[in-house]
Design a protein around this motif. Sequence first.
Motif, short mmCIF file in Angstrom:
data_model
loop_
_atom_site.label_atom_id
_atom_site.label_comp_id
_atom_site.label_asym_id
_atom_site.label_seq_id
_atom_site.Cartn_x
_atom_site.Cartn_y
_atom_site.Cartn_z
N LEU A 1 -9.27 -11.14 23.82
CA LEU A 1 -10.12 -10.58 24.87
C LEU A 1 -9.50 -10.86 26.23
O LEU A 1 -9.18 -12.00 26.56
N ASN A 2 -9.33 -9.81 27.01
CA ASN A 2 -8.63 -9.93 28.29
C ASN A 2 -9.39 -9.12 29.35
O ASN A 2 -9.62 -7.92 29.18
N LEU A 3 -9.77 -9.81 30.42
CA LEU A 3 -10.45 -9.15 31.54
C LEU A 3 -9.56 -9.11 32.77
O LEU A 3 -10.05 -9.13 33.90
N GLU A 4 -8.26 -9.08 32.53
CA GLU A 4 -7.33 -9.08 33.66
C GLU A 4 -7.54 -7.85 34.53
O GLU A 4 -7.68 -6.73 34.05
N GLY A 5 -7.58 -8.07 35.81
CA GLY A 5 -7.86 -7.01 36.75
C GLY A 5 -9.30 -6.96 37.17
O GLY A 5 -9.64 -6.41 38.22
N LEU A 6 -10.19 -7.53 36.34
CA LEU A 6 -11.62 -7.56 36.65
C LEU A 6 -12.09 -8.95 37.04
O LEU A 6 -13.18 -9.10 37.59
N GLN A 7 -11.28 -9.97 36.73
CA GLN A 7 -11.72 -11.33 36.99
C GLN A 7 -11.88 -11.61 38.47
O GLN A 7 -12.87 -12.21 38.90
N GLN A 8 -10.93 -11.19 39.28
CA GLN A 8 -11.02 -11.47 40.71
C GLN A 8 -12.12 -10.65 41.37
O GLN A 8 -12.84 -11.15 42.24
N ARG A 9 -12.29 -9.41 40.94
CA ARG A 9 -13.31 -8.56 41.57
C ARG A 9 -14.71 -9.11 41.30
O ARG A 9 -15.55 -9.15 42.19
N PHE A 10 -14.96 -9.54 40.06
CA PHE A 10 -16.29 -9.98 39.68
C PHE A 10 -16.39 -11.49 39.53
O PHE A 10 -17.37 -11.99 38.96
N ASP A 11 -15.40 -12.23 40.00
CA ASP A 11 -15.46 -13.69 40.02
C ASP A 11 -15.69 -14.27 38.62
O ASP A 11 -16.56 -15.12 38.42
N VAL A 12 -14.93 -13.78 37.66
CA VAL A 12 -14.99 -14.32 36.30
C VAL A 12 -13.91 -15.39 36.19
O VAL A 12 -12.71 -15.09 36.25
N ARG B 1 -24.62 -6.47 26.32
CA ARG B 1 -25.56 -6.41 27.45
C ARG B 1 -25.59 -7.73 28.21
O ARG B 1 -25.56 -7.76 29.45
N GLU B 2 -25.65 -8.84 27.46
CA GLU B 2 -25.69 -10.15 28.12
C GLU B 2 -24.39 -10.43 28.87
O GLU B 2 -24.42 -10.98 29.99
N ALA B 3 -23.26 -10.07 28.29
CA ALA B 3 -21.98 -10.32 28.95
C ALA B 3 -21.85 -9.50 30.22
O ALA B 3 -21.37 -10.00 31.26
N LEU B 4 -22.27 -8.24 30.18
CA LEU B 4 -22.22 -7.41 31.38
C LEU B 4 -23.11 -7.98 32.48
O LEU B 4 -22.74 -7.97 33.67
N LEU B 5 -24.27 -8.48 32.10
CA LEU B 5 -25.15 -9.08 33.10
C LEU B 5 -24.53 -10.35 33.70
O LEU B 5 -24.61 -10.59 34.90
N GLN B 6 -23.89 -11.17 32.84
CA GLN B 6 -23.26 -12.40 33.33
C GLN B 6 -22.09 -12.10 34.27
O GLN B 6 -21.77 -12.91 35.14
N ILE B 7 -21.48 -10.94 34.12
CA ILE B 7 -20.35 -10.58 34.98
C ILE B 7 -20.83 -9.92 36.27
O ILE B 7 -20.34 -10.22 37.37
N ILE B 8 -21.82 -9.02 36.15
CA ILE B 8 -22.21 -8.19 37.29
C ILE B 8 -23.24 -8.86 38.18
O ILE B 8 -23.14 -8.79 39.42
N ILE B 9 -24.25 -9.51 37.60
CA ILE B 9 -25.34 -10.09 38.40
C ILE B 9 -24.83 -11.10 39.42
O ILE B 9 -25.21 -11.04 40.61
N PRO B 10 -23.97 -12.09 39.05
CA PRO B 10 -23.48 -13.01 40.08
C PRO B 10 -22.75 -12.30 41.22
O PRO B 10 -22.88 -12.70 42.39
N TYR B 11 -22.00 -11.26 40.88
CA TYR B 11 -21.30 -10.51 41.92
C TYR B 11 -22.28 -9.85 42.88
O TYR B 11 -22.11 -9.91 44.11
#
Length: 852
Positions: free
Chosen positions: A412-423, A492-502
């Motif tokens: 699993l790789n979120l490279e490119g999205l980690q900095q934008r959404f503070d993961v 759904r939970e993972a998307l919320l954990q990524i988007i809500i803090p942002y």
Amino acid sequence: MGDVVSSHLDEGRREVITARTRAVMKEFSDVYEQQYAVALFNSVRYEIEGGGGTQSQLLHRKDPLAGRSIFSGSLFQYLEENRKWRSRFVSVPNSYNISLYESKTAHERGLHARGIINCAGYKALTSIVEYMELINTSLPGIKAKVGSNPFIKCATEFPLILWHPYARHHYFCVMTEKEQTKWHAVLQDCVRHTNNGLSEDSTVQTPAFTDSVRLHRQAKGHYGTWDMMCGAPPQILANLVMETLHPELRSVIAPRLRGKMQQRQRHWMLISDALYKQVLSQTTGQYEALVEACEAQTAPLDARLRTDMDQIIASKEHVSGKMRALVLAKAEQLLRTNVQPYISSILEALMEPTSRGFSEVREVFFGELVQVSKNSLNGGGKDVLGDQMERLSMLAFHPVKMQSSYEKVEHLNLEGLQQRFDVANPSVFVSRTQILMREQMDNAVYTFEQLLNQSMETQGGDDMCKTMQRCQDRVLKKYDHDSSTVRKKFFREALLQIIIPYMLKQLSPSCSPELPRFKELIFEDFARFLLVENMFEEVVLQCVSKDIMMAVKEAAVQRRHNLYRDSIILTNSDPNLHLLEETPQVDWATKFGGEEPEGSVDGGVSEGGGSGSRRRQVVSMIQLDGVPLPFESCLEVPGVDLIPEEDTEESEGVEEDDEEDLGPLEEPMSPDSVTEIRDLINPVVKLAPPVSEESQSNMTNGTEPTTGTVTSEDGVQEDVTQVTTMVDHVPRKSLRDKTSTQTMVQQLIRSKKQEADEEHQDEAAIKNTIEEIEIAVQEEDSERIAEDSAAESDHESSPAPPLASDSSSHNDSGFQSPTDVGLDEAEPQPITNGLDGEDKVIDPVEVEVVLV
């Protein structure tokens, strides 16, 4: 080393650490008390209103590891105190805390463990290079040169290292790569389990704790996921304190460290470990006191909630409506511009490795069922079935068999999205997925067990293969349904954990100053249950949830990654199935009276050292494919003297120059039994000399003492003390089945020449032996032809049928003596033993010659 810790962590500095920890815990306690009341309100409301998601089709086992231990075996541990490697017996109970014992005997006797390792927050490594990369980041400004030697040298080529950002590191090694693979899987499973230290069964404490940690970090400006949210609550709180305290002390202490680079790294790790232990002991005591105080208020708060629940809900809806008018426009604008374009990308990055992992779980489960069915089809008895079902019941907790499934998710790789959404790190989602995969595997196995047991009780043991096939098909259908449901919920939970803090981070500067005025709209009696900060987050969550639900639903409608639509629900497909969930777990070993497999029973010693009942072990001893490795650490641990001590420092960081360099670890050669020792003292040589037919009737089995000498193939003469005679009758073969003497001589010459090419020093001796053999064979051949021609003339009218050769007359020692050549083809000739001066005719026998 103790002087290093005490000199840098003196009483004054320890008091500062205590004060800092107390201050952080005070801030956390204030937030926790507020969140505890909110969590209690949500729990009671859910209980009153009911509701819930889709019902699971698979059964759930309540306590799957009851009476089990995970793994046990021996490996080598590096001791920091004396910088030496020592053999240790390791036991992994069902708590997944690693217990280290002096020996297996100490474990079985119930002695106290030499040490217990809680793996929460650790990372299991198998490479010194990877470990040094992490070590070089521990001290800023101090980095090793390329190719420099580490401060620790492994005793073998197969290290196992447990690394922690704050706590003490642990170093192990094993003898073979297969051992390393299995131990690495076990250690990873220990880390995975202990990281998941928050109980999901607690509907009040766990939500209150997680929300308190999140709000405390957000107040410090830390939004997004946190990779140190692992372990039990006291460990998480210790990590929370160390998050700010550790870098501050490092900046103060690091410049004062003296010595070579490796020495300073070692000293800092010791200081960091002492610091972490002090903080952890303080957070443990204060958290227990906090929970006790909150639980004391649970009863009156619960009574008030049940009395005023309707008024509290109405008040909350009123305030939420007012707040929604303020926040909704800003949230939707942010959602459209900065979030919606990335939802599909995030979802795809999550779906692909997660779905591959769940598919691999299905394949592993299916493969195990096929093996059970094959053995049943091949006539395996009930003992075999009981043994296999016993192993199958613990499939979900077998780290080696589950490793292939876990590895699929690690991509699993979120490279490119980690900095934008503070993961911070995708490991948070990887660990959660692996826990869900293990739960689904155990549910599938438990459902299969219950269905098979029910079928066997109603239909008996007839046609077991078809019964298993029917149960297997039912379970796989239910697994596909539950797998889809679990994955959609996780997405759904993972998307919320990524988007809500942002979104909270973007909206807080403009919305937070407006929140205090909403407190005036809440009745004072309800103020403990309705907090404006929580209501603000709920408004933002409701704004985002619609887009997230639509994205996941669209993926399910398109049947991407084998996801089912929400409308496809197997309701009441098995109305009586969930009744089996209340029945006791099937003990297959007891049901069929099967014996426990070797290595499947552990001593069952508790962590405190007290002995308990014997526990069945989930993972067998290190023995792959049924073939034991000769010196595996779990089977035979080399003596301590065979483990070389480490060379403490190389050219850089040498503290004691007179230490010897670490040499290669020699293969242990010490025998394990008295029989092997006796054989080394009095070696046995087996010979198979021929004997004439007329002397066979006089020969009997037995051992008789004698004196004399015997010459081995390498020309060394050995004394003989006794001769054991074992008679073995060898049938004669007809002349037409015999091999020509010339062919035998040529074969022997070729074999001898091959040996001569490998060992040039014995070339002359081999040639002399070949000439002697040729002369002896020619003489034997002339005598035998005369006898055979006479015998053939007597049997011309009725030729004798060929007889099968007896392969037992061949020597098993791995070499052939000259008298063994053509033993089946030629008539045995009488020989004399020549030990006591008498010529005795000996039958074709196996002679054990004892050498001294």
